[in-house]
Design a protein around this motif. Structure first.
Motif, PDB file in Angstrom:
ATOM      1  N   TRP A   1     -25.627 -38.022 -27.796  1.00 25.29           N
ATOM      2  CA  TRP A   1     -26.630 -36.975 -27.979  1.00 25.29           C
ATOM      3  C   TRP A   1     -27.432 -37.117 -29.271  1.00 25.29           C
ATOM      4  O   TRP A   1     -28.295 -36.286 -29.543  1.00 25.29           O
ATOM      5  CB  TRP A   1     -25.953 -35.600 -27.947  1.00 25.29           C
ATOM      6  CG  TRP A   1     -25.357 -35.253 -26.622  1.00 25.29           C
ATOM      7  CD1 TRP A   1     -24.032 -35.156 -26.303  1.00 25.29           C
ATOM      8  CD2 TRP A   1     -26.068 -34.959 -25.410  1.00 25.29           C
ATOM      9  NE1 TRP A   1     -23.868 -34.824 -24.981  1.00 25.29           N
ATOM     10  CE2 TRP A   1     -25.114 -34.692 -24.410  1.00 25.29           C
ATOM     11  CE3 TRP A   1     -27.422 -34.894 -25.081  1.00 25.29           C
ATOM     12  CZ2 TRP A   1     -25.458 -34.368 -23.112  1.00 25.29           C
ATOM     13  CZ3 TRP A   1     -27.779 -34.566 -23.781  1.00 25.29           C
ATOM     14  CH2 TRP A   1     -26.805 -34.311 -22.814  1.00 25.29           C
TER      15      TRP A   1
ATOM     16  N   ASN B   1     -30.391 -34.893 -28.335  1.00 24.78           N
ATOM     17  CA  ASN B   1     -30.163 -33.511 -28.759  1.00 24.78           C
ATOM     18  C   ASN B   1     -29.359 -33.523 -30.066  1.00 24.78           C
ATOM     19  O   ASN B   1     -28.140 -33.395 -30.066  1.00 24.78           O
ATOM     20  CB  ASN B   1     -29.397 -32.744 -27.668  1.00 24.78           C
ATOM     21  CG  ASN B   1     -29.372 -31.245 -27.913  1.00 24.78           C
ATOM     22  OD1 ASN B   1     -29.325 -30.800 -29.048  1.00 24.78           O
ATOM     23  ND2 ASN B   1     -29.379 -30.471 -26.835  1.00 24.78           N
TER      24      ASN B   1
ATOM     25  N   LEU C   1     -26.772 -30.724 -30.723  1.00 23.29           N
ATOM     26  CA  LEU C   1     -25.552 -30.882 -29.943  1.00 23.29           C
ATOM     27  C   LEU C   1     -24.691 -32.007 -30.513  1.00 23.29           C
ATOM     28  O   LEU C   1     -23.462 -31.903 -30.550  1.00 23.29           O
ATOM     29  CB  LEU C   1     -25.897 -31.163 -28.478  1.00 23.29           C
ATOM     30  CG  LEU C   1     -24.720 -31.287 -27.505  1.00 23.29           C
ATOM     31  CD1 LEU C   1     -23.820 -30.059 -27.559  1.00 23.29           C
ATOM     32  CD2 LEU C   1     -25.235 -31.515 -26.081  1.00 23.29           C
TER      33      LEU C   1
ATOM     34  N   ALA D   1     -20.788 -23.455 -27.462  1.00 23.59           N
ATOM     35  CA  ALA D   1     -21.930 -24.214 -27.979  1.00 23.59           C
ATOM     36  C   ALA D   1     -22.436 -25.219 -26.954  1.00 23.59           C
ATOM     37  O   ALA D   1     -23.647 -25.427 -26.820  1.00 23.59           O
ATOM     38  CB  ALA D   1     -21.535 -24.927 -29.274  1.00 23.59           C
TER      39      ALA D   1
ATOM     40  N   ASP E   1     -24.239 -23.176 -24.231  1.00 23.50           N
ATOM     41  CA  ASP E   1     -25.477 -22.630 -24.784  1.00 23.50           C
ATOM     42  C   ASP E   1     -26.549 -23.712 -24.959  1.00 23.50           C
ATOM     43  O   ASP E   1     -27.754 -23.409 -24.940  1.00 23.50           O
ATOM     44  CB  ASP E   1     -25.221 -21.964 -26.142  1.00 23.50           C
ATOM     45  CG  ASP E   1     -24.483 -20.642 -26.017  1.00 23.50           C
ATOM     46  OD1 ASP E   1     -24.329 -20.162 -24.883  1.00 23.50           O
ATOM     47  OD2 ASP E   1     -24.056 -20.100 -27.058  1.00 23.50           O
ATOM     48  N   SER E   2     -26.123 -24.948 -25.125  1.00 17.27           N
ATOM     49  CA  SER E   2     -27.085 -26.043 -25.297  1.00 17.27           C
ATOM     50  C   SER E   2     -27.892 -26.315 -24.039  1.00 17.27           C
ATOM     51  O   SER E   2     -28.956 -26.923 -24.084  1.00 17.27           O
ATOM     52  CB  SER E   2     -26.352 -27.327 -25.708  1.00 17.27           C
ATOM     53  OG  SER E   2     -25.662 -27.902 -24.596  1.00 17.27           O
TER      54      SER E   2
ATOM     55  N   GLU F   1     -26.959 -28.296 -21.769  1.00 13.42           N
ATOM     56  CA  GLU F   1     -26.646 -29.651 -21.326  1.00 13.42           C
ATOM     57  C   GLU F   1     -25.380 -29.695 -20.467  1.00 13.42           C
ATOM     58  O   GLU F   1     -25.108 -30.696 -19.802  1.00 13.42           O
ATOM     59  CB  GLU F   1     -26.468 -30.582 -22.531  1.00 13.42           C
ATOM     60  CG  GLU F   1     -27.648 -30.629 -23.492  1.00 13.42           C
ATOM     61  CD  GLU F   1     -28.844 -31.380 -22.938  1.00 13.42           C
ATOM     62  OE1 GLU F   1     -28.777 -31.864 -21.784  1.00 13.42           O
ATOM     63  OE2 GLU F   1     -29.863 -31.489 -23.665  1.00 13.42           O
TER      64      GLU F   1
END
Length: 256
Positions: A46, A50, A53, A161, A164-165, A167
């Motif tokens: 990531w 991201n 993340l 987390a 919430d991302s 992904e």
């Protein structure tokens, strides 16, 4: 803490709880190793896609080492206490079996599995503490229960987390919860009628010796289930109040 325990006053139930717990803690390191491997892999995956993340994964990997260290202290303390009492020591065969490599899986499912494992462990240690008559042993079990509860909170935070991302689909969290909550599921531990035979790793809750315990079945089931529902609410934002609701939502998410 061990110095505060009056070994001569311990009941047979206390001794069996100590013996079981020491062996159960042997299985933690394979889980910690799996988490560290996955966190490193996912961090690299990531980094460009991201970065936020990726930072979460890096933090998780770093924290896993502290978790492993604390669980190792539980293991050493409980097994040392077993040896002082004169209980059957951990054999080389048991050690090797319980330290088998825990195969890698999806990161979200791994975090939720570890969170739910800590829920079960914390509830079990609290139950052991409630039965212990020796004040030193009661304090030890309460401290380990508190440690496991704190570990649970970390795993829930990291899992949240990931969801919430955007992904990671929350269906992964529900899949693991269903594994625990279903009829005959992991939440029932060694009392289950059918325990899967694995050639890869040992789940500690499958390996407890419960025959000599004066219980009619698994303990604290309702409390454990409610804690799992609360964990799912924190991770996914979805409220559940029964195993059937978890299964229904999970099947909906997978398209069944």
């Amino acid at each position: 803490m061990i110095d505060a325990i009056d070994i001569e006053s311990l009941s047979e139930t206390d001794k069996l709880h100590i013996w079981n717990a020491g062996r159960a803690e042997l299985t933690t390191k394979p889980g910690a190793d799996r988490l560290a491997r996955l966190a490193d892999t996912e961090c690299r995956r990531w980094q460009t896609k991201n970065p936020i993340l990726a930072a979460v994964m890096q933090a998780c990997g770093t924290w896993s080492r502290y978790w492993n260290e604390e669980e190792s202290f539980h293991e050493a303390t409980l097994n040392h206490l077993s040896s002082l009492i004169g209980l059957e020591p951990v054999s080389n065969e048991t050690f090797i079996e319980f330290r088998q490599i825990f195969p890698d899986d999806d990161m979200l499912r791994t975090l939720v599995l570890l969170a739910l494992s800590e829920i079960v462990a914390s509830a079990n240690y609290s139950y052991c503490a409630s039965l212990a008559k020796d004040s030193g042993l009661k304090k030890l079990f309460k401290q380990i229960a508190a440690d496991e509860s704190q570990h649970m909170s970390y795993f829930i935070s990291f899992a949240k987390a990931l969801v919430d991302s955007g992904e990671y689909s929350p269906k992964g969290a529900l899949a693991v919860a269903h594994l625990f909550l279903r009829e005959g599921g992991e939440i029932h531990g060694s009392y289950r009628q059918k325990i899967e035979q694995r050639q890869t790793h040992v789940n500690w809750w499958d390996s407890l010796k419960v025959e000599a315990l004066q219980t009619d079945g698994p303990v604290e089931i309702e409390r454990k289930a409610n804690l799992i529902f609360a964990a799912l609410k924190q991770i996914t934002g979805i409220h559940f109040s029964s195993a059937a609701e978890v299964e229904e939502k999970w099947l909906e998410m997978v398209g069944c």
